[in-house]
Design a protein around this motif. Structure first.
Motif, PDB file in Angstrom:
ATOM      1  N   ARG A  70     -18.556  75.854  -2.371  1.00 26.02           N
ATOM      2  CA  ARG A  70     -19.564  75.288  -1.476  1.00 26.02           C
ATOM      3  C   ARG A  70     -19.743  73.817  -1.825  1.00 26.02           C
ATOM      4  O   ARG A  70     -20.087  73.473  -2.955  1.00 26.02           O
ATOM      5  N   LEU A  71     -19.484  72.970  -0.846  1.00 29.16           N
ATOM      6  CA  LEU A  71     -19.681  71.539  -1.009  1.00 29.16           C
ATOM      7  C   LEU A  71     -21.038  71.135  -0.442  1.00 29.16           C
ATOM      8  O   LEU A  71     -21.476  71.685   0.569  1.00 29.16           O
ATOM      9  N   SER A  72     -21.662  70.191  -1.100  1.00 24.45           N
ATOM     10  CA  SER A  72     -22.931  69.666  -0.615  1.00 24.45           C
ATOM     11  C   SER A  72     -22.871  68.150  -0.575  1.00 24.45           C
ATOM     12  O   SER A  72     -22.146  67.522  -1.354  1.00 24.45           O
ATOM     13  N   CYS A  73     -23.626  67.588   0.336  1.00 19.88           N
ATOM     14  CA  CYS A  73     -23.698  66.129   0.472  1.00 19.88           C
ATOM     15  C   CYS A  73     -25.158  65.771   0.723  1.00 19.88           C
ATOM     16  O   CYS A  73     -25.785  66.312   1.644  1.00 19.88           O
ATOM     17  N   THR A  98     -29.398  66.755   3.989  1.00 18.00           N
ATOM     18  CA  THR A  98     -28.202  67.277   3.349  1.00 18.00           C
ATOM     19  C   THR A  98     -27.300  67.967   4.363  1.00 18.00           C
ATOM     20  O   THR A  98     -27.759  68.434   5.407  1.00 18.00           O
ATOM     21  N   VAL A  99     -26.030  68.014   4.036  1.00 21.78           N
ATOM     22  CA  VAL A  99     -25.062  68.780   4.811  1.00 21.78           C
ATOM     23  C   VAL A  99     -24.194  69.530   3.808  1.00 21.78           C
ATOM     24  O   VAL A  99     -23.887  69.014   2.731  1.00 21.78           O
ATOM     25  N   TYR A 145     -14.553  64.484   2.002  1.00 25.17           N
ATOM     26  CA  TYR A 145     -15.503  63.387   2.183  1.00 25.17           C
ATOM     27  C   TYR A 145     -16.592  63.782   3.163  1.00 25.17           C
ATOM     28  O   TYR A 145     -16.326  64.371   4.220  1.00 25.17           O
ATOM     29  N   CYS A 146     -17.795  63.393   2.844  1.00 24.24           N
ATOM     30  CA  CYS A 146     -18.944  63.554   3.728  1.00 24.24           C
ATOM     31  C   CYS A 146     -19.082  62.297   4.592  1.00 24.24           C
ATOM     32  O   CYS A 146     -18.847  61.177   4.117  1.00 24.24           O
ATOM     33  N   ASN A 147     -19.429  62.498   5.847  1.00 23.04           N
ATOM     34  CA  ASN A 147     -19.589  61.369   6.772  1.00 23.04           C
ATOM     35  C   ASN A 147     -20.851  61.547   7.608  1.00 23.04           C
ATOM     36  O   ASN A 147     -21.184  62.660   8.001  1.00 23.04           O
ATOM     37  N   ALA A 148     -21.513  60.433   7.863  1.00 16.35           N
ATOM     38  CA  ALA A 148     -22.636  60.408   8.807  1.00 16.35           C
ATOM     39  C   ALA A 148     -22.347  59.339   9.844  1.00 16.35           C
ATOM     40  O   ALA A 148     -22.080  58.185   9.492  1.00 16.35           O
ATOM     41  N   ASP A 149     -22.383  59.712  11.127  1.00 12.43           N
ATOM     42  CA  ASP A 149     -21.979  58.718  12.124  1.00 12.43           C
ATOM     43  C   ASP A 149     -23.055  57.653  12.315  1.00 12.43           C
ATOM     44  O   ASP A 149     -22.730  56.491  12.549  1.00 12.43           O
TER      45      ASP A 149
END
Length: 121
Positions: A19-22, A77-78, A94-98
């Motif tokens: 489980r990945l968290s950002c 968080t995502v 990689y986590c991304n937020a537009d």
């Protein structure tokens, strides 16, 4: 300063789960769509899954039925639950937020530093 920080990567055997968290930090009012991308050695970065602020999701065909993306808008968080992992899932994720909305305006296309996921056979 706004930052996206990933966690949860590691080494797992084929068929296992991670489980990945950002987490987004800084002065933030709200966040638009968020997504997970991955990049394997020698490959282009590819979209794994995305989720809108309203909770609509989209998945790459290669992970449908195995990965689940979710978010907590209040906690900013995502997460990415990855089940039935395969060797070909090995990559830096990689986590991304537009768009990140804050007191200074809108920050477009923010990225985390990446977290390594390695699936062994």
């Amino acid at each position: 300063q706004v930052q996206l920080v990933e966690s949860g990567g590691g080494l797992v055997q084929t068929g296992g789960s991670l489980r990945l968290s950002c987490a987004a930090s800084g002065s933030i009012f709200s966040i638009g769509a968020m997504a997970w991308y991955r990049q394997a050695p020698g490959q282009q970065r590819e979209l794994v899954a995305s989720i809108t602020s309203g909770g609509s999701t989209n998945y790459a065909n290669s992970v449908k039925g195995r990965f689940t993306i979710s978010r907590d808008n209040a906690k900013k968080t995502v997460s990415l639950q990855m089940n039935s992992l395969k060797v070909e899932d090995t990559a830096v994720y990689y986590c991304n937020a537009d768009r990140i909305f804050g007191p200074s305006g809108i920050i477009k296309d923010s990225w985390g530093q990446g977290t390594q996921v390695t699936v062994s056979s």
